[in-house]
Design a protein around this motif. Structure first.
Motif, PDB file in Angstrom:
ATOM      1  N   ASP A  78       0.706  -1.212  -0.082  1.00  0.00           N
ATOM      2  CA  ASP A  78       0.176  -0.051   0.010  1.00  0.00           C
ATOM      3  C   ASP A  78       0.734   1.393  -0.075  1.00  0.00           C
ATOM      4  O   ASP A  78       0.352   2.391   0.015  1.00  0.00           O
ATOM      5  N   GLY A  79       2.242   1.174   0.002  1.00  0.00           N
ATOM      6  CA  GLY A  79       3.053   2.327  -0.094  1.00  0.00           C
ATOM      7  C   GLY A  79       4.198   1.834  -0.693  1.00  0.00           C
ATOM      8  O   GLY A  79       4.582   0.884  -1.085  1.00  0.00           O
TER       9      GLY A  79
ATOM     10  N   ASP B 142       3.035   7.173  -2.149  1.00  0.00           N
ATOM     11  CA  ASP B 142       4.216   7.652  -2.057  1.00  0.00           C
ATOM     12  C   ASP B 142       4.511   8.341  -0.591  1.00  0.00           C
ATOM     13  O   ASP B 142       3.972   9.357  -0.321  1.00  0.00           O
ATOM     14  N   LEU B 143       4.931   7.295   0.178  1.00  0.00           N
ATOM     15  CA  LEU B 143       4.901   7.710   1.691  1.00  0.00           C
ATOM     16  C   LEU B 143       5.664   8.888   2.099  1.00  0.00           C
ATOM     17  O   LEU B 143       5.364   9.489   3.067  1.00  0.00           O
TER      18      LEU B 143
ATOM     19  N   ASP C 191       6.923  13.579   9.790  1.00  0.00           N
ATOM     20  CA  ASP C 191       5.932  13.040   8.736  1.00  0.00           C
ATOM     21  C   ASP C 191       6.217  11.737   7.780  1.00  0.00           C
ATOM     22  O   ASP C 191       5.321  10.955   7.823  1.00  0.00           O
ATOM     23  N   ILE C 192       7.344  11.451   7.505  1.00  0.00           N
ATOM     24  CA  ILE C 192       7.731  10.446   6.726  1.00  0.00           C
ATOM     25  C   ILE C 192       7.671   9.116   7.664  1.00  0.00           C
ATOM     26  O   ILE C 192       7.018   8.223   7.109  1.00  0.00           O
TER      27      ILE C 192
ATOM     28  N   MET D 114       4.864   6.090   7.119  1.00  0.00           N
ATOM     29  CA  MET D 114       5.313   4.464   7.033  1.00  0.00           C
ATOM     30  C   MET D 114       4.676   3.751   7.998  1.00  0.00           C
ATOM     31  O   MET D 114       4.225   2.752   7.750  1.00  0.00           O
ATOM     32  N   LEU D 115       4.305   4.314   9.280  1.00  0.00           N
ATOM     33  CA  LEU D 115       3.662   3.295  10.158  1.00  0.00           C
ATOM     34  C   LEU D 115       2.227   3.137  10.040  1.00  0.00           C
ATOM     35  O   LEU D 115       1.651   2.291  10.666  1.00  0.00           O
ATOM     36  N   ARG D 116       1.847   3.890   9.314  1.00  0.00           N
ATOM     37  CA  ARG D 116       0.481   3.577   8.657  1.00  0.00           C
ATOM     38  C   ARG D 116       0.374   2.630   7.619  1.00  0.00           C
ATOM     39  O   ARG D 116      -1.000   2.159   7.325  1.00  0.00           O
ATOM     40  N   ALA D 117       1.366   2.059   7.205  1.00  0.00           N
ATOM     41  CA  ALA D 117       1.468   1.141   5.879  1.00  0.00           C
ATOM     42  C   ALA D 117       1.560  -0.255   6.486  1.00  0.00           C
ATOM     43  O   ALA D 117       2.127  -0.459   7.719  1.00  0.00           O
ATOM     44  N   ARG D 118       1.042  -0.995   6.057  1.00  0.00           N
ATOM     45  CA  ARG D 118       1.247  -2.208   6.186  1.00  0.00           C
ATOM     46  C   ARG D 118       2.305  -3.297   5.517  1.00  0.00           C
ATOM     47  O   ARG D 118       3.038  -3.936   5.749  1.00  0.00           O
TER      48      ARG D 118
END
Length: 450
Positions: free
Chosen positions: A323-324, A348-349, A370-371, A375-379
């Motif tokens: 997803d990223g 694009d994270l 913010d990066i 990233m921590l929202r992505a699986r």
């Protein structure tokens, strides 16, 4: 491209726009100008050699240039370096003609040719420095010296806009590594061979100016050796302060080497009383056989490094449920910019502003904090990077690497044609927490979205 990173290639881009408009934008159209330019350079080298020495010296020089692997490489590529090579050889031929029979038209032609070469790549002005060494050595009369000085000054002044503008884009060559042992040895071997060849009789006897200017010492050695040595040694010395040495930047130095190889072949033919029409084909065959491994590799896909199309296709094949996407360094974002289809649906994270939105070539990345949040929202994250050990040289890239190491594990890895594509997945122990918190936040949020 010209406004942000490639003003040094502006003339080449303009020429290729016209070529594409006339003949279409196929790979053949892209590469054919380089093929024709390299062939022209070989023919002009033969003319220079024949003019300064003997006919068979010129033929040998032209054939020698054609068999040099670096020349063959850039004869195949859609880049300006073969064109630079051709214009430098033409400028050398015009210089010889202007020194033999000086007049304003010859000097004007010389100045224009040097200027065009500089607008194609201003490192070609190192050839002008080599011509200056030739002028100093032969000690021409005042009129010839003044003609060259004026022509050289016009060319340099005409190239100044490109040179000065390109200083704002110096980061474009920040990837060039300091001089390595192989590069230093290559320069030393090339210059040494050239220096030894200048002692041969065919390099010292001039047939072109004996009647018209017997006081001048214009001969093949006086032209060829500076053209071989000055660009290579000059750029190597500059690289001790600022790494800039890349073979293609001084590709035209091989013209000087080829001219002296032509002298060497003619000397061998005379020494062993072998006719040149027999020796030269045999020498070409031997050279091709000696360079066969390099020749074969140049004609394979594996020789085309930094292939963004293959990297994008690899992303499309390996991404799975990702997803990223991330890029280390950020310049590797060109993989998606060139072939966006394979990145459809991947956030694009790290991107804060897209290229169009920010008015930049590759967009603007967010800050490290913010990066990390994105990233921590992505699986599952796709990373596009370089082969070999990663060298993160910015706070953003260090953050990307740290978060991947601490919270993700690699699930697949592929290295093809100069790019590495790795798919990362959240660690097992973090998945439950991720699922629980995922619905408490906007699942479509990204840095770019905010």
């Amino acid at each position: 491209m010209v406004g942000q990173v490639d003003v040094v290639h502006g003339l080449y881009y303009a020429v290729m726009h016209g070529v594409f408009a006339l003949f279409g934008d196929s790979l053949v159209t892209l590469r054919l100008p380089s093929v024709l330019a390299a062939a022209t350079a070989c023919g002009l080298t033969a003319l220079v050699g024949a003019r300064l020495s003997k006919c068979w010296v010129g033929v040998g020089a032209g054939l020698a240039l054609a068999t040099i692997p670096a020349v063959q490489e850039y004869a195949q590529e859609g880049r300006p370096y073969a064109l630079v090579l051709a214009f430098v050889v033409l400028a050398t031929r015009l210089l010889v003609g202007a020194l033999e029979r000086p007049d304003s038209r010859r000097w004007a032609g010389y100045a224009a040719t040097v200027l065009i070469a500089a607008w194609l790549n201003w490192f070609s002005l190192l050839a002008l420095a080599a011509h200056g060494v030739t002028i100093v050595y032969i000690r021409p009369d005042r009129a010839r010296y003044a003609g060259w000085a004026l022509a050289a000054s016009v060319a340099v002044v005409g190239a100044l806009p490109v040179i000065l503008t390109s200083q704002a884009q110096v980061s474009q060559v920040s990837w060039i590594k300091p001089l390595g042992l192989s590069t230093v040895l290559g320069v030393l071997i090339t210059v040494t061979i050239a220096a030894l060849s200048t002692r041969l009789p065919h390099a010292r006897v001039s047939q072109s100016m004996q009647e018209e200017a017997p006081h001048a010492r214009l001969n093949l050695a006086a032209v060829a050796f500076p053209l071989c040595a000055v660009p290579q040694v000059g750029l190597a010395l500059i690289s001790l302060v600022k790494p800039l040495y890349i073979t293609r930047y001084v590709l035209f130095a091989y013209v000087g080497l080829a001219l002296l190889i032509g002298v060497l072949l003619a000397t061998i033919a005379a020494r062993f009383r072998t006719h040149a029409c027999v020796l030269l084909p045999a020498a070409v065959v031997l050279a091709l056989l000696a360079f066969l491994p390099i020749e074969l590799r140049l004609r394979t896909e594996q020789s085309r490094v930094d292939d963004v199309l293959t990297a994008a296709a690899t992303v499309g094949r390996l991404r799975g449920g990702a997803d990223g996407v991330l890029y280390i360094p950020a310049a590797r974002r060109d993989t998606a910019l060139v072939s966006p289809h394979d990145f459809t649906g991947l956030r694009d994270l790290a991107l804060a502003q897209a290229p169009v939105e920010s008015g930049t070539l590759k967009g603007i990345e967010a800050g490290p904090h913010d990066i990390e949040r994105a990233m921590l929202r992505a699986r599952r994250i796709v990373l596009v990077t370089d082969p070999g050990p990663r060298q993160a040289d910015s706070a953003r890239d260090l953050t990307k690497q740290r978060v991947l190491d601490e919270h993700f594990v690699p699930r697949s890895d592929s290295i093809e044609r100069g790019r590495r594509v790795t798919v990362y997945e959240r660690r097992e122990q973090e998945r439950s927490a991720f699922r629980a918190s995922h619905f408490d936040s906007d699942p479509t949020a990204s840095v770019q979205g905010r």
